[in-house]
Design an enzyme around this catalytic site. Structure first.
Site, PDB file in Angstrom:
ATOM      1  N   ASP A  80       0.852  -1.178   0.000  1.00 17.96           N
ATOM      2  CA  ASP A  80       0.000   0.000   0.000  1.00 17.96           C
ATOM      3  C   ASP A  80       0.894   1.236   0.000  1.00 17.96           C
ATOM      4  O   ASP A  80       1.606   1.490   0.966  1.00 17.96           O
ATOM      5  CB  ASP A  80      -0.877  -0.051   1.256  1.00 17.96           C
ATOM      6  CG  ASP A  80      -1.856   1.101   1.325  1.00 17.96           C
ATOM      7  OD1 ASP A  80      -1.703   2.076   0.556  1.00 17.96           O
ATOM      8  OD2 ASP A  80      -2.781   1.042   2.155  1.00 17.96           O
ATOM      9  N   ASP A  85      -2.002   6.378  -5.896  1.00 19.58           N
ATOM     10  CA  ASP A  85      -2.321   5.438  -4.823  1.00 19.58           C
ATOM     11  C   ASP A  85      -2.462   4.027  -5.385  1.00 19.58           C
ATOM     12  O   ASP A  85      -3.040   3.836  -6.450  1.00 19.58           O
ATOM     13  CB  ASP A  85      -3.640   5.877  -4.161  1.00 19.58           C
ATOM     14  CG  ASP A  85      -4.041   4.969  -3.017  1.00 19.58           C
ATOM     15  OD1 ASP A  85      -3.166   4.624  -2.203  1.00 19.58           O
ATOM     16  OD2 ASP A  85      -5.225   4.596  -2.937  1.00 19.58           O
TER      17      ASP A  85
END
Ligand SMILES: *[C@@H]1O[C@H](CO)[C@@H](O)[C@H](O)[C@H]1NC(C)=O
Ligand SMILES: *[C@@H]1O[C@H](CO)[C@@H](O)[C@H](O)[C@H]1NC(C)=O
Ligand SMILES: *[C@@H]1O[C@H](CO)[C@@H](O)[C@H](O)[C@H]1NC(C)=O
Length: 446
Positions: free
Chosen positions: A126, A328
């Site tokens: 992440d 992201d």
């Protein structure tokens, strides 16, 4: 709110991914072709893909349900990213999880080995997170589905002492009088977590990170914890990148495979070697309030040959409010602040010139074949023209195509534009922190 009609998606968007494959094991048989980890390059596995090692262990949604849930999850994630962007607490461990259990699995996972002798682990990565956690043996409330780490059987495991530098980086550190070791709690929406701070040797592909500091999960209350470890690739003080600076020089890249791909050859490449030499780049911006987010300077969007008239305030970087654009790896569909999205969408519709219908979170869908204009994201010093697969999501029957981006839901007061997975797929995205730049290069990792 846009999510109220999302169940409609499941009626239409039957993708082939989960329905036409017959993977029977997690180990690569049954037609799964994940490449082995070599050097500093890790094969990326899609958590919901046919070759996912989580596939047998947790109840998998259908692809259609996955997509529906994913869109809802994006909303939650957007809230989370916006909250990160606007608050300035500076704590490095921020849990990403919220909402429904399974759906909080970040999409992409890699394999790792922890301890001596090595224990196999799955780690979700992440880019907008600094946290490193691993479910540990004896954890109450940790979901199954992924191997847990047993510190007791590792000869190289050490609890991190109270009062240490690392202990001061975690939220709510507590020190049990007898243990003398650092524990901490953190919470997010309905879940709370309790973890001991530990160190052990982590192996990724051919590399070993000795004394890797991570949260060894002891207790989870609530249902929002992914069933594997988390490898936060943010830039904060306790992040993986900071811990491995000497090995990897705060540099990594990934190529995310298409969601439709059966044979994944996506990779996460750690370190400076083997990175593309010829790559378009844009400066990486730093928000001191939120060091882990990878901000870039998106200056405009082109639809076909036309540069869309987007109010500059919708794209401007502002560390005080958190506004701007981030890259992201945990959001599926690009979300833009409303004025930016609407300007792009209106131009897109104008050029497609066909009757528009909507579907769940997508407001620009077409029945039957249409000619899709190219979408080009303009960044400071770099232009990225998205291939059609990164712009449009098709139903299996080929009858419906939707523009696979969205506006931030109404009422959220979103300030962030989030460039998401779907729009990044089949590109190598380079995060070069020392040179403060992010690069994009087309690469088919299918
Ligand atoms: C952390 O969890 C422990 C055990 O549940 C609890 O006693 C303690 O009060 C919690 N601390 C914080 C700061 O929430
Ligand atoms: C996936 O890989 C297998 C084995 O290498 C090959 O037979 C198959 O055609 C590939 N499938 C796709 C969709 O590329
Ligand atoms: C973003 O790029 C534009 C155009 O190059 C430039 O004028 C602006 O100063 C940049 N913003 C930041 C925060 O770097």
């Amino acid at each position: 709110m846009a999510t109220s009609s999302l169940p409609l998606l499941s009626l239409f968007l039957f993708f082939t991914l989960l329905h036409t494959t017959s993977c029977t094991t997690s180990t690569g048989s049954g037609g799964c072709a994940t490449s082995p980890d070599t050097g500093s390059t890790l094969s990326i596995i899609h958590a919901f893909g046919p070759c996912s090692p989580l596939r047998l262990a947790v109840p998998f949604p259908s692809w259609a349900d996955f997509l529906t849930d994913q869109t809802e999850r994006d909303t939650t994630r957007l809230l989370f990213l916006n909250s990160l962007a606007s608050t300035g607490t500076g704590k490095s461990f921020v849990p990403v999880a919220s909402g429904k259990q399974l759906l909080q699995i970040p999409n992409y996972i890699v394999r790792g080995r922890l301890g001596t002798p090595a224990q196999n682990l799955l780690l979700a990565f992440d880019t907008s997170n600094d946290a490193a956690w691993i479910p540990c043996n004896g954890c109450t409330g940790c979901p199954g589905g992924s191997p847990w780490f047993n510190p007791a059987t590792s000869t190289s495991y050490h609890p991190v002492p109270c009062g240490s530098y690392q202990c001061n980086q975690v939220p709510n550190p507590t020190c049990y009088p007898r243990a003398k070791s650092c524990s901490f709690n953190f919470s997010y929406t309905a879940s709370s977590f309790e973890a001991g701070l530990g160190q052990d040797s982590l192996s990724l592909a051919s590399d070993t990170v000795s004394s890797y500091t991570f949260g060894c999960l002891q207790k989870v209350a609530g249902n929002s914890i992914p069933p594997q470890g988390l490898l936060g690739l943010g830039r904060g003080p306790l992040s993986f990148l900071t811990q491995t600076k000497a090995i990897y020089g705060s540099t990594f890249s990934y190529c995310l495979p298409s969601f439709k791909s059966l044979n994944f050859s996506g990779t996460l490449r750690l370190g400076t070697s083997g990175q593309p030499k010829r790559i378009k780049t844009t400066p990486l911006l730093m928000n001191p309030h939120r060091s882990s987010l990878y901000y870039v300077n998106m200056t405009g969007i082109k639809v076909g040959r036309r540069t869309v008239a987007i109010p500059p305030s919708s794209l401007a970087f502002d560390p005080a409010t958190g506004a701007g654009t981030v890259i992201d790896s945990g959001t599926m569909f690009t979300q833009l602040v409303r004025p930016a999205y609407e300007a792009m969408r209106d131009e897109f519709r104008r050029q497609v010139k066909a009757p528009v219908t909507s579907l769940g979170g997508f407001d620009t869908c077409y029945n039957g074949p249409v000619t899709i204009p190219a979408i080009t994201l303009l960044f400071d010093g770099m232009q990225v023209t998205l291939p059609e697969d990164n712009v449009i999501i098709h139903s299996t029957y080929g009858t419906l195509s939707c523009l696979a981006m969205a506006a931030a839901p109404e009422g959220m007061n979103a300030v962030l534009n989030v460039i998401a997975n779907m729009q990044q797929q089949n590109h190598r995205i380079l995060f070069d922190v020392p040179n403060s730049r992010v690069g994009f290069a087309r690469e088919l990792c299918t």
